[in-house]
Write a protein that holds these residues in place. Sequence first.
Motif, PDB file in Angstrom:
ATOM      1  N   SER A  53       0.846  -1.183   0.000  1.00 43.21           N
ATOM      2  CA  SER A  53       0.000   0.000   0.000  1.00 43.21           C
ATOM      3  C   SER A  53       0.885   1.237   0.000  1.00 43.21           C
ATOM      4  O   SER A  53       2.084   1.166   0.314  1.00 43.21           O
ATOM      5  N   LEU A  54       0.309   2.373  -0.336  1.00 41.03           N
ATOM      6  CA  LEU A  54       1.098   3.614  -0.371  1.00 41.03           C
ATOM      7  C   LEU A  54       1.805   3.916   0.952  1.00 41.03           C
ATOM      8  O   LEU A  54       2.986   4.278   0.949  1.00 41.03           O
ATOM      9  N   PRO A  55       1.128   3.791   2.110  1.00 35.92           N
ATOM     10  CA  PRO A  55       1.820   4.140   3.361  1.00 35.92           C
ATOM     11  C   PRO A  55       3.027   3.268   3.682  1.00 35.92           C
ATOM     12  O   PRO A  55       3.850   3.642   4.528  1.00 35.92           O
ATOM     13  N   SER A  56       3.155   2.100   3.016  1.00 37.99           N
ATOM     14  CA  SER A  56       4.312   1.244   3.269  1.00 37.99           C
ATOM     15  C   SER A  56       5.551   1.675   2.496  1.00 37.99           C
ATOM     16  O   SER A  56       6.635   1.115   2.685  1.00 37.99           O
ATOM     17  N   LEU A  57       5.404   2.685   1.620  1.00 39.26           N
ATOM     18  CA  LEU A  57       6.540   3.198   0.854  1.00 39.26           C
ATOM     19  C   LEU A  57       7.341   4.194   1.680  1.00 39.26           C
ATOM     20  O   LEU A  57       6.851   4.763   2.658  1.00 39.26           O
ATOM     21  N   ASN A  58       8.579   4.418   1.237  1.00 42.99           N
ATOM     22  CA  ASN A  58       9.389   5.485   1.832  1.00 42.99           C
ATOM     23  C   ASN A  58       9.196   6.820   1.132  1.00 42.99           C
ATOM     24  O   ASN A  58       9.250   7.883   1.756  1.00 42.99           O
ATOM     25  N   ALA A  59       8.981   6.772  -0.193  1.00 41.71           N
ATOM     26  CA  ALA A  59       8.859   8.017  -0.960  1.00 41.71           C
ATOM     27  C   ALA A  59       8.344   7.689  -2.361  1.00 41.71           C
ATOM     28  O   ALA A  59       8.278   6.524  -2.752  1.00 41.71           O
ATOM     29  N   ILE A  60       7.991   8.751  -3.091  1.00 38.62           N
ATOM     30  CA  ILE A  60       7.573   8.621  -4.487  1.00 38.62           C
ATOM     31  C   ILE A  60       8.536   9.429  -5.348  1.00 38.62           C
ATOM     32  O   ILE A  60       8.692  10.645  -5.153  1.00 38.62           O
ATOM     33  N   ALA A  61       9.186   8.766  -6.287  1.00 39.62           N
ATOM     34  CA  ALA A  61      10.068   9.434  -7.247  1.00 39.62           C
ATOM     35  C   ALA A  61       9.284   9.701  -8.523  1.00 39.62           C
ATOM     36  O   ALA A  61       8.404   8.929  -8.902  1.00 39.62           O
ATOM     37  N   PHE A  62       9.596  10.815  -9.186  1.00 39.46           N
ATOM     38  CA  PHE A  62       8.865  11.126 -10.415  1.00 39.46           C
ATOM     39  C   PHE A  62       9.744  11.899 -11.382  1.00 39.46           C
ATOM     40  O   PHE A  62      10.623  12.663 -10.979  1.00 39.46           O
ATOM     41  N   GLY A  81      -0.956  14.228  -5.176  1.00 40.83           N
ATOM     42  CA  GLY A  81      -2.128  13.649  -4.529  1.00 40.83           C
ATOM     43  C   GLY A  81      -1.806  12.394  -3.749  1.00 40.83           C
ATOM     44  O   GLY A  81      -2.224  12.237  -2.591  1.00 40.83           O
ATOM     45  N   LEU A  82      -1.056  11.485  -4.365  1.00 36.12           N
ATOM     46  CA  LEU A  82      -0.695  10.245  -3.694  1.00 36.12           C
ATOM     47  C   LEU A  82       0.184  10.508  -2.474  1.00 36.12           C
ATOM     48  O   LEU A  82      -0.019   9.920  -1.399  1.00 36.12           O
ATOM     49  N   ALA A  83       1.171  11.373  -2.638  1.00 32.93           N
ATOM     50  CA  ALA A  83       2.106  11.649  -1.544  1.00 32.93           C
ATOM     51  C   ALA A  83       1.418  12.357  -0.384  1.00 32.93           C
ATOM     52  O   ALA A  83       1.673  12.051   0.789  1.00 32.93           O
ATOM     53  N   PHE A  84       0.525  13.294  -0.708  1.00 32.18           N
ATOM     54  CA  PHE A  84      -0.194  14.004   0.360  1.00 32.18           C
ATOM     55  C   PHE A  84      -1.099  13.044   1.123  1.00 32.18           C
ATOM     56  O   PHE A  84      -1.148  13.059   2.359  1.00 32.18           O
ATOM     57  N   ALA A  85      -1.801  12.186   0.396  1.00 33.28           N
ATOM     58  CA  ALA A  85      -2.732  11.258   1.034  1.00 33.28           C
ATOM     59  C   ALA A  85      -2.015  10.274   1.951  1.00 33.28           C
ATOM     60  O   ALA A  85      -2.553   9.883   2.998  1.00 33.28           O
ATOM     61  N   ALA A  86      -0.804   9.850   1.575  1.00 34.17           N
ATOM     62  CA  ALA A  86      -0.070   8.853   2.348  1.00 34.17           C
ATOM     63  C   ALA A  86       1.025   9.464   3.212  1.00 34.17           C
ATOM     64  O   ALA A  86       1.781   8.726   3.858  1.00 34.17           O
TER      65      ALA A  86
END
Length: 220
Positions: A53-62, A81-86
């Motif tokens: 799930s998203l909260p199990s990640l450390n970060a989002i690269a883009f 949106g994804l980063a803010f939510a998680a």
Amino acid sequence: MATLLALETSGDACSVALWRDGDVVERHEVTPRSHTQAVLPLVDAILSEANMSLPSLNAIAFGCGPGSFTGLRVCASVVQGLAFAADLPCLPVSSLAALAHTAITQHQIGEGQRILVCVDARMDEVYWCAYRVVDGFPQALGNEQLSSPEAVLLEGDFHRVGSGWQYAERLPVFAEGADIHLLPRATSVAALGAQLWLADGAVPSDRALPRYLRDEVAWR
């Protein structure tokens, strides 16, 4: 290391990858101007496959650009949106550097060799930057540029990649053998994002912004 989600939509491809301590899986689809419809289903699919799930990640690269205005805005909006939510930090990676890294891995470009990335910027211009391979990664030899094809003035031998090489007859540098179809992949965004993570280069979600190099809108 880290567990990262990576997204890249700066060109015709919609690319999503999951990086876990160097192990990476990817979904990569060439979907010109359809990123809005494709990107979230790809994110859902790759996380579901990994039972994460998203909260199990450390970060989002883009891939933050430069590239297609529409593609960059889609990517940044989804990432924010994804980063803010998680409650996750973000890792902005140059899309030109990601393309250089993709070239290194797919064309097996060796240590110390040079790559000239040149991407069509529309409006009769190109985005470009030169890189040298250092420890298997692209090291920029200067700043990212936006210019006419005629202004790409570099000497020496380069591997040549990117859609901007379609203007080969207008580029002053030797253009034969250029790979004009190669697109940046999320696996490369993930690898470069992992480097950024180790260097404490993460930013909060509200700073996950596109890098345009131009103020005018190229896509109508």
